[in-house]
Design an enzyme around this catalytic site. Structure first.
Site: not given
Length: 766
Positions: A42, A88, A132
């Site tokens: 991570r 993931h 968007y």
């Protein structure tokens, strides 16, 4: 017993599986597993590709979706969905935030994602929602992923074993140093700035040519950080070099003042724009890395509002694609260097970047490496990738040669091959036996199209065989020679340097490495514009400041029941020392006095003066100025005003008093004075040499005059040759001077004698 032995596992008591273990060891084992998972999966980047797993999975997913630079954009939501669904197993917000950062040209020196839509800005505004925005890969990202299909890296199963993902990205692009990384793991962290690719390549080539190269030589080629937002690393070359040698250190990062429209070159470099009439303004063109522009402007505006920057009148944001923050000074007489220095100290125009080269090596072990060690390990990983790519190509060549030789055999025996295919029930086995073909060769011949049976095809096959044999020989020589491998890597790095060279728009260095000039002496006093002021303090402790030097005998208005106590002239740049009868001194800036239109404000609103304490003196501080301090007990000493300044509103205890004793006198000692005169309540006067007065910064002092009854009434210093003067009183305010003071001169601590005729009845020298 036999029946019990054959009992199924599912029928056993589940509590039989419980292991009795100490709590501390069980907890430490599980915490260690968690910590290692956080570190390796991570938070820390891999030195080979400079990526964390989330970034690697984002790029891999976008490659799978064929979002290369020549293709169209796809919705970010599509990418995020694929990433969290297949590779993931974390939140969509975390994945999208990581993707947004890869697309921000003010976050990454060499962006890996090209965004379309609102991906945030340097003002600190967040990106639009992923439904968007659209994205695709950049050429740099494709560079980083070159060779994924060439057997260069291992593919590992995903979290659910349904897909595979690359362990690392094999491309030659030095992403770890080029784009940097930051992260916080369990018990460790990493913080790596971005750097210039051309400089990284130069340093890498030097390590390849000379594995024992000195660190100093590397730092001649590798200058230091090259941030996406430019700016200046205000450190010496030695400081930067030491940080990269150990892998730990910190740099001061400053914004840049630059006025592109200024006429003079020196003004452009200093960021000064002349606006006519002697007026000027300062232009900020670059800000420190990771500082939001909006936050910086808010800090500057707050400093102006809080009067921490009184020499600055206004700040304007005139930015478009380029940053342009305009600072308007309050006066054309303001020193530009002082203004810059104040911005460095009061705002984020100067920040500190902590270097921590903590990365995962090829064995996934976290290590803090110096620059040379980092480059050496990266070179080793690229050599390994080169070997694997070469071996993969050799395997491909061997398989192709097998088929080509089979095709050639078929062409040489074409009629017999056709006959076997037409008349034999098992043509494959017959061909393998008759022409000594392998299974793959025979299968390939059987799958040939009729249109391939041309003389031209045979010629092409022979030419292909020659080319393959030639390539095979070159690859075998490459794999057997470390020197050839290093030469190949150097050639490929040279091509990369041309693509990201300093003469290209993307490769041009943005951050300057230069040692900061000696700091301009910075103090808040220098921020104050010097103006005359008349200080008015009433008997009840109300203070105000009137602009200008008004007549001290002028009638001032006071609240009902109040009256004058102290009126004196000062400058707004002065510090006022307020002495109380408790022996405590307080400091008040003359620029902070309330206006004189009203009655002012209680001084206790600003200073923590005890309610029972009385102010006995107000003195304008002058550097090196001496004061005579005396208590009503007859003890006193000399002090320097520099030692009496207090930094807090609680003041500074200077005169130590016992019981009901109080500070009675705090007077300025003129440089020409050489004697002290002390008068007691008993109307006895004593004069002694000023040299007998000790100089202290705090204490009770020494006995100035001895009393049988009463105590000290007043004390003053004077010049013996000029005599002692005192005010006679009355409307005319006449002053009398007694020149023959030798009659009262004794050693310090004497009882004294009656004062000269005409001495004031109130036993004071005023």
């Amino acid at each position: 017993m036999a029946a019990n032995d054959t009992t199924l596992d599912s029928e056993k008591d589940p509590f039989d599986a419980i292991v009795d273990a100490p709590f501390d060891s069980a907890l430490s084992e599980r915490y260690l597993v968690y910590a290692l998972s956080t570190i390796t999966a991570r938070s820390l980047p891999d030195l080979r590709d400079g990526l964390k797993p989330v970034h690697r999975r984002l790029l891999w997913t976008m490659r799978q979706l064929k979002l290369d630079p020549s293709s169209g954009f796809k919705k970010s939501a599509r990418v995020v969905g694929e990433v969290i669904g297949k590779y993931h197993p974390h939140g969509d917000t975390a994945a999208y935030d990581a993707m947004v950062r890869l697309a921000q040209d003010f976050s990454l020196r060499y962006p890996l994602v090209e965004g379309q839509g609102n991906f945030g800005n340097i003002d600190g505004d967040n990106a639009a929602a992923y439904r968007y925005t659209e994205a695709r890969l950049t050429k740099t990202a494709m560079r980083l992923m070159e060779g994924l299909d060439a057997g260069t890296v291992d593919f590992i199963p995903t979290y659910n074993n349904e897909e595979e993902e690359p362990e690392i990205m094999p491309g030659l692009f030095p992403n770890l140093l080029a784009n940097g990384a930051s992260g916080i793991a369990v018990g460790m962290a990493t913080n790596i700035p971005s750097h210039n690719v051309a400089e990284i390549v130069d340093a890498t080539l030097e390590v390849i040519d000379n594995p024992h190269v000195e660190h100093a030589r590397l730092m001649e080629l590798f200058k230091g950080p090259d941030f996406a937002t430019g700016g200046i690393v205000a450190e010496s070359a030695a400081t930067v070099a030491n940080a990269y040698e150990t892998g730990r250190g910190s740099f001061r990062v400053r914004g840049r003042f630059h006025a592109a429209e200024a006429e003079k070159a020196e003004d452009r470099e200093a960021g000064i724009e002349r606006t006519g009439g002697g007026q000027w303004q300062l232009v900020i063109s670059e800000i420190p890395y990771q500082v939001p522009k909006g936050k910086l402007i808010e800090q500057i505006a707050a400093a102006i509002g809080d009067r921490k920057l009184p020499i600055l009148e206004d700040v304007r944001d005139e930015s478009d694609e380029q940053i342009r923050i305009v600072l308007v000074p309050r006066s054309r007489n303001v020193d530009p260097d002082l203004l810059k220095e104040s911005l460095y100290k009061l705002t984020d125009m100067e920040t500190r970047f902590g270097l921590n080269l903590n990365v995962l090596d090829a064995s996934r072990t976290p290590m803090v490496m110096g620059l040379k060690e980092l480059l050496t390990n990266w070179i080793g990983s690229q050599i390994d990738i080169l070997q694997r790519r070469s071996q993969h190509r050799l395997d491909q060549i061997a398989r192709r040669l097998e088929l080509v030789e089979g095709y050639i055999t078929a062409f040489l025996n074409l009629d017999r091959v056709i006959e076997i295919i037409r008349y034999e029930d098992e043509p494959k086995a017959v061909m393998m036996k008759e022409f000594s073909l392998t299974d793959r060769q025979a299968e390939a011949i059987l799958n040939m199209r009729l249109r391939s049976l041309r003389k031209l095809e045979e010629m092409e096959l022979r030419g292909e065989k020659d080319e393959l044999l030639k390539e095979q020989d070159g690859l075998e020589k490459l794999l057997s020679s470390p020197a050839r491998q290093r030469t190949r890597l150097k050639r490929e790095l040279g091509a990369l340097r041309k693509e990201y060279g300093p003469d290209t728009a993307l490769g041009r260095r943005r951050t300057s490495i230069e040692e900061a000039a000696p700091a301009v002496e910075f103090s808040m006093d220098a921020m104050i514009e010097k103006e005359p002021v008349t200080v008015i303090l009433s008997q009840k402790g109300w203070v105000r400041g009137a602009k200008g030097h008004l007549p001290l005998d002028q009638e001032f208005k006071y609240k009902e029941g109040d009256g004058p106590a102290y009126v004196l002239h000062a400058q707004t740049t002065d510090k006022l020392l307020l002495a109380t009868d408790k022996g405590r001194f307080f400091t008040l800036g003359a620029d902070k006095l309330p206006g004189a239109r009203g009655f002012g404000e209680p001084v206790r609103n600003t200073l923590d003066i005890d309610a029972s304490a009385q102010i006995v003196a107000v003195i304008v501080h002058r550097p090196g100025q001496r004061l005579l301090l005396a208590a009503d007990t007859g003890k006193g000493f000399g002090a320097t005003t520099d030692d009496l300044l207090a930094e807090t509103r609680k003041g500074r205890q200077v005169v130590n008093l016992k019981g009901d004793a109080r500070l009675a006198v705090a007077r300025v000692i003129d440089a020409a004075h050489d004697h002290v005169a002390v008068v007691g309540d008993n109307r006895k006067l004593v004069v002694f040499n000023l040299e007998e007065l000790p100089q202290l910064s705090r204490g009770q002092g020494v006995t100035l005059q001895r009393y049988r009854d009463g105590g000290l009434s007043d004390a003053i210093t004077f010049t013996l040759d000029e005599g002692l003067s005192w005010t006679m009183g009355g409307k005319e305010g006449r002053t009398r001077t007694e020149g023959e003071m030798w009659q009262w001169k004794v050693a310090r601590g004497g009882a004294g004698r009656m004062p000269p005729q005409g001495f004031p009845r109130d036993n004071t020298f005023d």
